[in-house]
Design a protein around this motif. Structure first.
Motif, PDB file in Angstrom:
ATOM      1  N   ARG A 114       0.826  -1.208   0.000  1.00  0.00           N
ATOM      2  CA  ARG A 114       0.000   0.000   0.000  1.00  0.00           C
ATOM      3  C   ARG A 114       0.863   1.262   0.000  1.00  0.00           C
ATOM      4  O   ARG A 114       0.501   2.276  -0.606  1.00  0.00           O
ATOM      5  N   ILE A 165       1.944   1.765  -3.623  1.00  0.00           N
ATOM      6  CA  ILE A 165       0.812   2.272  -4.417  1.00  0.00           C
ATOM      7  C   ILE A 165       0.651   3.772  -4.201  1.00  0.00           C
ATOM      8  O   ILE A 165       0.499   4.546  -5.154  1.00  0.00           O
ATOM      9  N   GLU A 166       0.686   4.195  -2.950  1.00  0.00           N
ATOM     10  CA  GLU A 166       0.586   5.626  -2.661  1.00  0.00           C
ATOM     11  C   GLU A 166       1.802   6.372  -3.205  1.00  0.00           C
ATOM     12  O   GLU A 166       1.710   7.541  -3.591  1.00  0.00           O
ATOM     13  N   PHE A 190       3.274   5.811  -6.045  1.00  0.00           N
ATOM     14  CA  PHE A 190       2.982   6.138  -7.439  1.00  0.00           C
ATOM     15  C   PHE A 190       2.159   7.426  -7.518  1.00  0.00           C
ATOM     16  O   PHE A 190       2.447   8.319  -8.326  1.00  0.00           O
ATOM     17  N   PRO A 205       4.451  -4.079 -11.422  1.00  0.00           N
ATOM     18  CA  PRO A 205       3.039  -4.307 -11.742  1.00  0.00           C
ATOM     19  C   PRO A 205       2.808  -5.612 -12.498  1.00  0.00           C
ATOM     20  O   PRO A 205       1.801  -6.303 -12.262  1.00  0.00           O
ATOM     21  N   TYR A 246      -4.311  -9.291  -2.997  1.00  0.00           N
ATOM     22  CA  TYR A 246      -3.518  -8.957  -4.170  1.00  0.00           C
ATOM     23  C   TYR A 246      -3.032 -10.204  -4.914  1.00  0.00           C
ATOM     24  O   TYR A 246      -2.196 -10.096  -5.818  1.00  0.00           O
ATOM     25  N   ARG A 296      -5.341  -6.110  -9.086  1.00  0.00           N
ATOM     26  CA  ARG A 296      -5.675  -5.080  -8.109  1.00  0.00           C
ATOM     27  C   ARG A 296      -4.537  -4.069  -7.915  1.00  0.00           C
ATOM     28  O   ARG A 296      -4.773  -2.866  -7.794  1.00  0.00           O
ATOM     29  N   PHE A 297      -3.294  -4.538  -7.886  1.00  0.00           N
ATOM     30  CA  PHE A 297      -2.173  -3.623  -7.667  1.00  0.00           C
ATOM     31  C   PHE A 297      -2.140  -2.548  -8.752  1.00  0.00           C
ATOM     32  O   PHE A 297      -2.103  -1.347  -8.466  1.00  0.00           O
ATOM     33  N   GLU A 320      -5.186  -0.173  -8.581  1.00  0.00           N
ATOM     34  CA  GLU A 320      -5.117   0.807  -7.500  1.00  0.00           C
ATOM     35  C   GLU A 320      -4.041   1.859  -7.760  1.00  0.00           C
ATOM     36  O   GLU A 320      -4.190   3.024  -7.364  1.00  0.00           O
ATOM     37  N   VAL A 321      -2.955   1.463  -8.431  1.00  0.00           N
ATOM     38  CA  VAL A 321      -1.944   2.446  -8.818  1.00  0.00           C
ATOM     39  C   VAL A 321      -2.568   3.498  -9.732  1.00  0.00           C
ATOM     40  O   VAL A 321      -2.406   4.716  -9.533  1.00  0.00           O
ATOM     41  N   THR A 373      -5.046   5.710  -7.864  1.00  0.00           N
ATOM     42  CA  THR A 373      -4.360   6.658  -6.980  1.00  0.00           C
ATOM     43  C   THR A 373      -3.737   7.795  -7.774  1.00  0.00           C
ATOM     44  O   THR A 373      -3.809   8.969  -7.380  1.00  0.00           O
TER      45      THR A 373
END
Length: 654
Positions: free
Chosen positions: A143, A146-147, A149, A174, A189, A198-199, A202-203, A206
Motif C-alpha cells: 500500500r 501504491i501511494e 505512485f 506491476p 492482491y 488489483r495492484f 489501485e496504482v 491513486t
C-alpha cells in the motif's frame, strides 16, 4: 507525404503535434537520483528536433525502487526542480513531456556501494537473468508503494509535466503482481485474475485521484514477456481491456519481452536481427481491445515505416527512440521530406544500451554528439578555412571530414581501396549484420551534403602529402589483421578471417576458427562458414563466444551460431597447427587441447595498427612536418564507436 505521422493526436487532456514518440529509456545522465544539465541538454535536442512526445526515463516512486546507482528518483519533492527543467525545454519546442513511474520489484541490478541490496516483489520468485531472490512485500509495503505512485505523479504535475506512464512492462513490479507465476500471494492482491490486477488498478486510481484528471495517464506493458515465468499476451490484453473499461487509461504503450530472462530481455532494445516494426501485430491486438490511443515501439527507425504502421491502423503513435538517439533532427527532416538527410539507426546497440549496461551515459556510434550535447552539439565555424587532407575512408576518417567541412574547412578524403568504409565493409557481409553497412552509407551521404571530396584508389605516402601541401592531415589508416607467432607446419592451411569474409574459401572439410578478440569477427566468421555447410569449431580465449559484444547483440549472434551447428571451445588459445590438427592450450590450466580432422585454421586474432604514414610524417624534419592528427584503429585497434568519436573530436579541433 507523411500525412498520418504529422497529424495531431489527442491523448487524454493533452494533444501531440505529431505521432513521433521518444519512449522512456535510461540515459545514465543522473546524479544522486536527480536530473542533471547533461540530461536537460540531451532531451532539449530531441525536442528541438521535432519529437511530438518525449517520455522521460523511469522515475522511482519509492526508495525500494532504486534499481541502479544511477536511477532517477521521483519519491521526494527534491525531484521537482529537475523535472520542471525537462518540462520547460520540451514545451519550448512544442513537445509534450510525460514521465515514467517505476518500481522494478525483484529487478535490482546494483547498489551505490557495490553491495547487494534487498529487492521486494509480489512474491519470493527469483529473477533468472540477474539471479536475484526477492523478499515478498508485506501488505503495508504494498500500500505504501501504491501511494508512492500517486505522490510521484502529483510531484510531476507540480513540475509542469503533461502526463505520466505507469511501467508495467518487461516483468517489472506491476507485471509481477499480474502474472500468475510471479504472484503466489494468498491475500487480496493474489489468487484470482481480479486480485492480481488489483495492484495496477489501485496504482492507476491513486494516480488519477492525486492529479485530478489534469494529466494524461497511460500504461506501458509487454504483450508477451517471452520468459519462463512471464506474463502472457492474453493476460496482458485482458488486463488492458478491464482497465480501459473502467476509464483508467488515456493510452497504452506496447512493447514485448521481459528484463527477467535473457531471451525476454533481448526485446528491450531489439537488434538489427529483428525486422523493423516486428511488434506491430501486438499493438494491433491491443487496438482491438481498447478504446484509447496505442503507442508501439520495436525497431521502427524510418519515418516511412512509421507512416505505414499508422496507415495499417496497427497503432496511433510510434516509438522511435533509437532513431532519435541517432538523429534528433529526424522529425523535422521528415516533415520537410528530406528523407535522404536522415541518419538512420542501424540497431547495433553499441553505444546506446551498450553504454547503459556498462554504467556510462548513452550515446550513438554514428552520432557521438548524443549524450555530449553540452560539448559538441554546436559546431563553431572555423576562424579561418583550411585545406584538410584525410587519409583513410573508414568511419573515423569520414566523420572527421564531415565535421571539419561543416565548420568551413575544405576537405578531401583519400582512400587506398576502391570503396570507402573500412572494416564496416566486412561487418556488413556477415549473417544478420547487413544493416551495419548503413553506418557508412549515412556518413557518405553526410560527406556529400558537406561538400567533402572523396578520392578512392589513392595510396598516400609522405611524398604525396608534401606534394598536396595541406594545412592539416588527419591520419585514419586503420589496422590490418594481427598474426602472433604460432607454430604452423608448411602443410597447414591458415587463412585470415577478413579474407574468408571477403570470399576466400577454405579447402573442403571441417574448419577451426581461432578467436582472440571475442567480438563480431570470430563468431560471425564461424556462423558464416557453418551456414555454408562446414563443420566449424570456434576456439575462443573467453568464457563464451562474442564476449565483448553488447548482450542483446551477443544473444542474437549466439543463437544464430548455435542453430548453425558451430561447436565452441571456450577458454582456449591457439598454439599451432599442421595439415589436419589444431593445437590449442587451455588458458587456465595450460593443458593441451587438440582439434583433429580439420582442413584449415581461420585466424581472428585482432588487428595491428597501420602506422606507416604516421611514422613517415613523424620522421620528417620539424620544418617540413605538417600538422597531423590520428583517429581510430591506427592509434589503437578498437571499434567503430571510438573511430567515429575521435573523428568528431578532431573535426571540432581543426
Amino acid at each position: 507525404m507523411l500525412t498520418r505521422l504529422f497529424t495531431p493526436l489527442r491523448i487524454g487532456p493533452t494533444e501531440l503535434k505529431n505521432r513521433i514518440v521518444s519512449t522512456g529509456h535510461d540515459t545514465v545522465m543522473i546524479a544522486d537520483g536527480l536530473v542533471t544539465d547533461q540530461l536537460v541538454a540531451y532531451q532539449a535536442a530531441r525536442a528541438a528536433g521535432g519529437a511530438g512526445l518525449i517520455v522521460l526515463q523511469v522515475g522511482g516512486v519509492h526508495e525500494s525502487a532504486r534499481y541502479t546507482s544511477h536511477a532517477l528518483m521521483a519519491h521526494t519533492d527534491e525531484c521537482i526542480p529537475g523535472y520542471r527543467r525537462l518540462a520547460d525545454v520540451g514545451h519550448e519546442h512544442g513537445s509534450l513531456v510525460y514521465a515514467q513511474l517505476f518500481h522494478g520489484g525483484r529487478e535490482v541490478m546494483e547498489s551505490a556501494d557495490g553491495s547487494l541490496g534487498v529487492s521486494y516483489a509480489a512474491s519470493a520468485v527469483p529473477n533468472e537473468r540477474f539471479r536475484v531472490f526477492p523478499r515478498a512485500m508485506e501488505i503495508g509495503l504494498v500500500r505504501e508503494v501504491i501511494e508512492g505512485f500517486g505522490a510521484a505523479a502529483q510531484r510531476l504535475q507540480a513540475a509542469g509535466l503533461d502526463g505520466v506512464e505507469i511501467v508495467a512492462s518487461h516483468g517489472y513490479l506491476p507485471a509481477q503482481f499480474l502474472g500468475p507465476d510471479t504472484n503466489l500471494r494468498a491475500d487480496e492482491y493474489g489468487g484470482s485474475f481480479e486480485n492480481r490486477l488489483r495492484f495496477l488498478r489501485e496504482v492507476l486510481e491513486t494516480v488519477r485521484r492525486r492529479t485530478g484528471g489534469e494529466m494524461a495517464v497511460g500504461v506501458r506493458i509487454s504483450i508477451g514477456e517471452d520468459g519462463p515465468d512471464g506474463l502472457t499476451a492474453d493476460d496482458a490484453l485482458e488486463a488492458l481491456a478491464t482497465l480501459d473499461g473502467a476509464g483508467l487509461l488515456d493510452y497504452v504503450s506496447v512493447t514485448r519481452g521481459s528484463s527477467a530472462s535473457l531471451a525476454g530481455s533481448d526485446h528491450i532494445v531489439p537488434t538489427m536481427a529483428r525486422e523493423p516494426g516486428y511488434t506491430t501485430p501486438l499493438s494491433a491486438r491491443v487496438k482491438r481491445r481498447v478504446s484509447v490511443p496505442v503507442i508501439v515501439a520495436g525497431r521502427i527507425n524510418q519515418p516511412q515505416d512509421a507512416e505505414l504502421v499508422l496507415e495499417r491502423g496497427e497503432a496511433d503513435a510510434i516509438g522511435m527512440t533509437r532513431a532519435l538517439i541517432c538523429d534528433p533532427e529526424m522529425p523535422n527532416l521528415a516533415a520537410r521530406e528530406e528523407f535522404d538527410s536522415i541518419r538512420a539507426c542501424i540497431g547495433c546497440n553499441q553505444a546506446c544500451i551498450g553504454h547503459f549496461h556498462a554504467g556510462y551515459p548513452i550515446s550513438c556510434i554514428q552520432r557521438p554528439e548524443t549524450g555530449r550535447e553540452l560539448l559538441y552539439d554546436l559546431k563553431v565555424p572555423a576562424r579561418e578555412p583550411r585545406e584538410v587532407m584525410v587519409v583513410g575512408g573508414g568511419p573515423g576518417g569520414l566523420k572527421a571530414a564531415v565535421v571539419a567541412a561543416q565548420r568551413g574547412h575544405r576537405v578531401t578524403v583519400y582512400e587506398a581501396g576502391r570503396r570507402v568504409g573500412g572494416q564496416v565493409l566486412l561487418a556488413e557481409r556477415l549473417p544478420g549484420r547487413a544493416e551495419f553497412g548503413g553506418a557508412v552509407t549515412n556518413l557518405v551521404n553526410e560527406a556529400a551534403r558537406s561538400n567533402v571530396k572523396i578520392a578512392t584508389g589513392v595510396r598516400v605516402d609522405a611524398a604525396f602529402v608534401a606534394e598536396q601541401a595541406p594545412d592539416a592531415v588527419v591520419i585514419a589508416t586503420g589496422a590490418q589483421p594481427y598474426r602472433p607467432k604460432f607454430e604452423f607446419t608448411d602443410d597447414a592451411v591458415v587463412l585470415e578471417a577478413w579474407d574468408v569474409i571477403q570470399g576466400e574459401v577454405p579447402p573442403p572439410g571441417p574448419v577451426l576458427v581461432a578467436d582472440w578478440r571475442g567480438d563480431w569477427v570470430g563468431i560471425g566468421t564461424a556462423t558464416m562458414l557453418a551456414e555454408r555447410g562446414r563443420r566449424v569449431t570456434l576456439a575462443t580465449i573467453g568464457y563464451q563466444a562474442g564476449e565483448l559484444l553488447q548482450q542483446y547483440t551477443r544473444d542474437e549472434m549466439l543463437k544464430q551460431m548455435l542453430m548453425a551447428g558451430v561447436t565452441v571451445a571456450p577458454l582456449t588459445r591457439l598454439y599451432g597447427a599442421d595439415d589436419d590438427t589444431a593445437y590449442l592450450q587451455h588458458v587456465l590450466t595450460d593443458e593441451p587441447v587438440l582439434v583433429e580432422g580439420i582442413s584449415a585454421v581461420v585466424l581472428a586474432q585482432g588487428q595491428a595498427p597501420d602506422t606507416t604514414l604516421a611514422d613517415e610524417l613523424a620522421a620528417l624534419p620539424a620544418d617540413r612536418r605538417p600538422e597531423t592528427h590520428a583517429v581510430g584503429d591506427c592509434v589503437a585497434p578498437r571499434t567503430v564507436e571510438e573511430a567515429i568519436l575521435e573523428g568528431m573530436r578532431v573535426g571540432h579541433a581543426l
